[in-house]
Each structure stands twice: as structure tokens, then as C-alpha cells.
Design an enzyme around this catalytic site. Structure first.
Site, PDB file in Angstrom:
ATOM      1  N   HIS A 107       9.617   6.231 100.825  1.00  0.00           N
ATOM      2  CA  HIS A 107       8.234   5.947 100.400  1.00  0.00           C
ATOM      3  C   HIS A 107       7.963   4.448 100.500  1.00  0.00           C
ATOM      4  CE1 HIS A 107      10.621   5.013  96.834  1.00  0.00           C
ATOM      5  NE2 HIS A 107       9.598   4.307  96.366  1.00  0.00           N
ATOM      6  N   ASP A 109       5.790   1.529  98.084  1.00  0.00           N
ATOM      7  CA  ASP A 109       5.377   1.535  96.682  1.00  0.00           C
ATOM      8  C   ASP A 109       3.865   1.583  96.496  1.00  0.00           C
ATOM      9  OD1 ASP A 109       7.898   1.673  95.555  1.00  0.00           O
ATOM     10  OD2 ASP A 109       8.204  -0.479  95.767  1.00  0.00           O
ATOM     11  N   HIS A 267      11.358   2.544 101.741  1.00  0.00           N
ATOM     12  CA  HIS A 267      12.694   2.433 101.147  1.00  0.00           C
ATOM     13  C   HIS A 267      13.085   3.739 100.467  1.00  0.00           C
ATOM     14  CE1 HIS A 267       9.858   1.238  97.997  1.00  0.00           C
ATOM     15  NE2 HIS A 267      10.743   1.652  97.126  1.00  0.00           N
ATOM     16  N   ARG A 282      12.131  -3.880  87.924  1.00  0.00           N
ATOM     17  CA  ARG A 282      11.282  -3.880  89.118  1.00  0.00           C
ATOM     18  C   ARG A 282       9.896  -4.450  88.828  1.00  0.00           C
ATOM     19  NH1 ARG A 282       8.774   1.106  92.684  1.00  0.00           N
ATOM     20  NH2 ARG A 282       6.960   0.726  91.407  1.00  0.00           N
TER      21      ARG A 282
HETATM   22  C1  SIN Z   1      12.035   2.149  93.928  1.00  0.00           C
HETATM   23  O1  SIN Z   1      11.726   3.043  94.689  1.00  0.00           O
HETATM   24  O2  SIN Z   1      11.248   1.267  93.646  1.00  0.00           O
HETATM   25  C2  SIN Z   1      13.444   2.080  93.356  1.00  0.00           C
HETATM   26  C3  SIN Z   1      14.415   1.552  94.328  1.00  0.00           C
HETATM   27  C4  SIN Z   1      15.815   1.485  93.757  1.00  0.00           C
HETATM   28  O3  SIN Z   1      16.004   1.692  92.571  1.00  0.00           O
HETATM   29  O4  SIN Z   1      16.721   1.230  94.537  1.00  0.00           O
END
Ligand code: SIN
Length: 291
Positions: A107, A109, A267, A282
Site C-alpha cells: 500500500h 499511506d 511498502h 510513525r
Molecule cells: C506502515 O505500513 O506504515 C507500517 C510499516 C512497518 O511497520 O514496517
């Protein structure tokens, strides 16, 4: 064509970790306020590599936030509750008893927002002894490697992106999906915040001018088409966009920080560490309306 790889930096070193994306940046201490000159080099490194990584950083939530604010306003996640003292920071926690992880599908973000997150800054506080890596895929290359005829056809399409993504999860809302299997992730009601948006399938990066594929798990269908009409092409694009040669994979250590550009990467957080704990902080930075 791969991203440029030979930029000369004065204040940092960038070491590529894969042929298509990702570089480890050395020479930067993120606990300090960076000068504009150094920040510009970090920006160049991000644009050159699509995702950059910093090791051995010792930063507080306030310092992570201060670094994030240098890039723009903070994009608050409409569905996820931030930390009590730092609502701008989403604490991503997976406990040994949790079956699923947050971000465990390809996806980009907040693609469902009218102006999705430009970038994401993820900091590792506790990582499993092995596993829990994050993968990235370069969406410039995904677009550029398609045939000219295919690119021409895709150029005019738009995707409908939905934040609660009920289609791929058997009609379950985030709240239903997360409560049993991601015990620490606090889902909130988005209220009036817009969480369904239509975006161009092929977007132009506002800083590099390059075109990239804009797909990911939040896409439901093409604008103006039915699910049935959309699905075969979506399946192809999702499969194509994550071809191994477009990807890199980052092995986290405590104190690692990743900064990725959601305008040109997808990612995927790998869920391969049952019975271990992973804790990350995050922050997402507000982006522009894609065009
Ligand atoms: C996310 O998708 O923002 C999380 C990525 C992660 O925890 O590696």
C-alpha cells in the site's frame, strides 16, 4: 531507467541497498536540528532513492516530530489514534500474542485521503531478533517498464481509493478487523474526515517530474467502471508493481529510522515474527493532491 545514483553530497553519504530503491544514509544525527543545507541534501537523497534509512539514531518523540515538521504539516491518520502525549505519532505495536501486523499488505499511506501523505517517517524502538522487515517497491520503475501502448491506456484512468477497504476484507471495518488480531492498535471513528478519494492511476511526482504508478491495497476499482470490469487490470497492476527487481527490503535494528516517499513507493510490513514484539513510532507528512 533506475533512479539517479551518483549524486554528490557534501554532508552525508548514501549507500544503496538494492538496485532499484533504498539507501542507507550516513553522517546525519537526527536528534540535532539540521541546517537548511543539510536538509536539502537529505531531500535530494530521498528523491534519488525513493526511501532512505538512518541507523543508530537516539531520538525522543519530540525530536522525531521536530524532524518531521521540517517537511511540512503532519498528516493525522483518520482511522488510527495517535499517542496520548503525541497525537501526531502513531505507535505501531505488535505483541507476541497478536496474529496480524499493521501495514501487512502492499500500500501507500493514506491513499484514500484527498491529499495523501507525502512521506512517512518510521522509527524503531523494539524489533524482533529476526524478521519484521519492511519492503518497498519503486513505482517509477513499475510505470516506466510497461509497454508504450499500456502506458498510454493507463494514463487517463482514475482509481477510487477507500480507507476502510471493506472489499478486500470480507466487508469488515477496520475496528472489526483489528480488535482481535492487533490488540494494541487503537482504531477511531474518522468522523467527517474524507476517507474515499479518486486519484489518477498514473501520477506525476511534484518534485522530480517523473510519472509513477499509483496503486495499492486501498484501491477498490477504476473510476466509472464496475468492480468486475476493474479487477483483472488491477490484479495485473498489483502483481506488476511489486516485481522483485523493483523492490528493496530493510532489516530493522533498534534506533533505525526509515523515511519513504509515498509519491513513488509502495511498502509492505512483513509479518514473520510470531512470539516476538515490535514497536515503532510513525509520523506521516501531509502531501499534495496527486495529478
Ligand atoms: C506502515 O505500513 O506504515 C507500517 C510499516 C512497518 O511497520 O514496517
Amino acid at each position: 531507467m533506475n533512479a539517479p545514483r551518483n549524486t554528490q553530497y557534501r554532508h552525508l553519504e548514501a549507500h544503496r541497498i538494492a538496485g532499484s530503491a533504498g539507501a542507507i544514509i550516513e553522517g546525519i544525527d537526527l536528534s540535532q536540528e539540521l541546517s537548511d543545507e543539510v536538509l536539502n541534501e537529505v531531500r535530494a537523497a530521498l528523491l534519488d532513492n525513493c526511501v532512505i534509512f538512518f541507523r543508530d539514531q537516539k531520538i525522543t518523540p519530540a525530536q522525531q516530530l521536530a524532524f518531521a515538521r521540517r517537511w511540512g504539516d503532519i498528516h493525522l491518520h483518520p482511522f488510527m489514534e495517535g499517542m496520548p502525549d503525541y497525537p501526531e505519532i502513531l505507535e505501531i505495536v505488535k505483541l507476541p500474542t497478536d496474529k496480524k501486523n499493521f501495514g501487512g499488505s502492499w500500500h501507500t499511506d493514506q491513499m484514500f485521503s484527498p491529499a495523501p501523505a507525502m512521506g512517512t517517517i518510521l522509527y524503531a524502538l523494539e524489533v524482533p531478533s529476526a524478521g519484521g522487515d519492511t519492503m518497498f517497491t519503486n513505482q517509477y520503475l513499475a510505470y516506466e517498464s510497461l509497454s508504450e501502448a499500456m502506458r498510454k491506456m493507463l494514463d487517463g484512468l482514475k482509481v477510487v481509493c477507500v480507507g476502510d477497504n471493506f472489499k478486500q476484507h470480507g466487508g469488515k471495518s477496520r475496528k472489526d478487523r483489528y480488535s482481535d488480531v492487533m490488540s494494541q492498535m487503537k482504531v477511531r471513528d474518522p468522523g467527517n474526515v474524507q476517507t474515499t478519494s479518486v486519484h489518477p492511476l498514473v501520477r506525476t511526482h511534484p518534485e522530480t517530474g517523473r510519472k509513477s504508478l499509483f496503486v495499492g491495497g486501498h484501491v477498490q476499482h477504476f473510476d466509472g467502471m464496475t468492480d468486475e470490469e476493474s479487477q483483472p487490470l488491477l490484479d495485473f497492476l498489483m502483481k506488476h508493481s511489486i516485481r522483485p527487481e523493483f523492490t528493496c527490503r530493510f532489516r530493522w535494528e533498534t534506533g533505525s529510522l526509515a523515511f519513504w516517499d509515498n509519491r513513488c513507493v509502495q511498502h509492505f510490513a512483513v509479518n514473520d515474527y510470531p512470539a516476538e514484539t515490535r514497536i515503532m513510532h510513525r509520523i506521516t507528512i501531509q502531501g499534495d493532491v496527486p495529478y
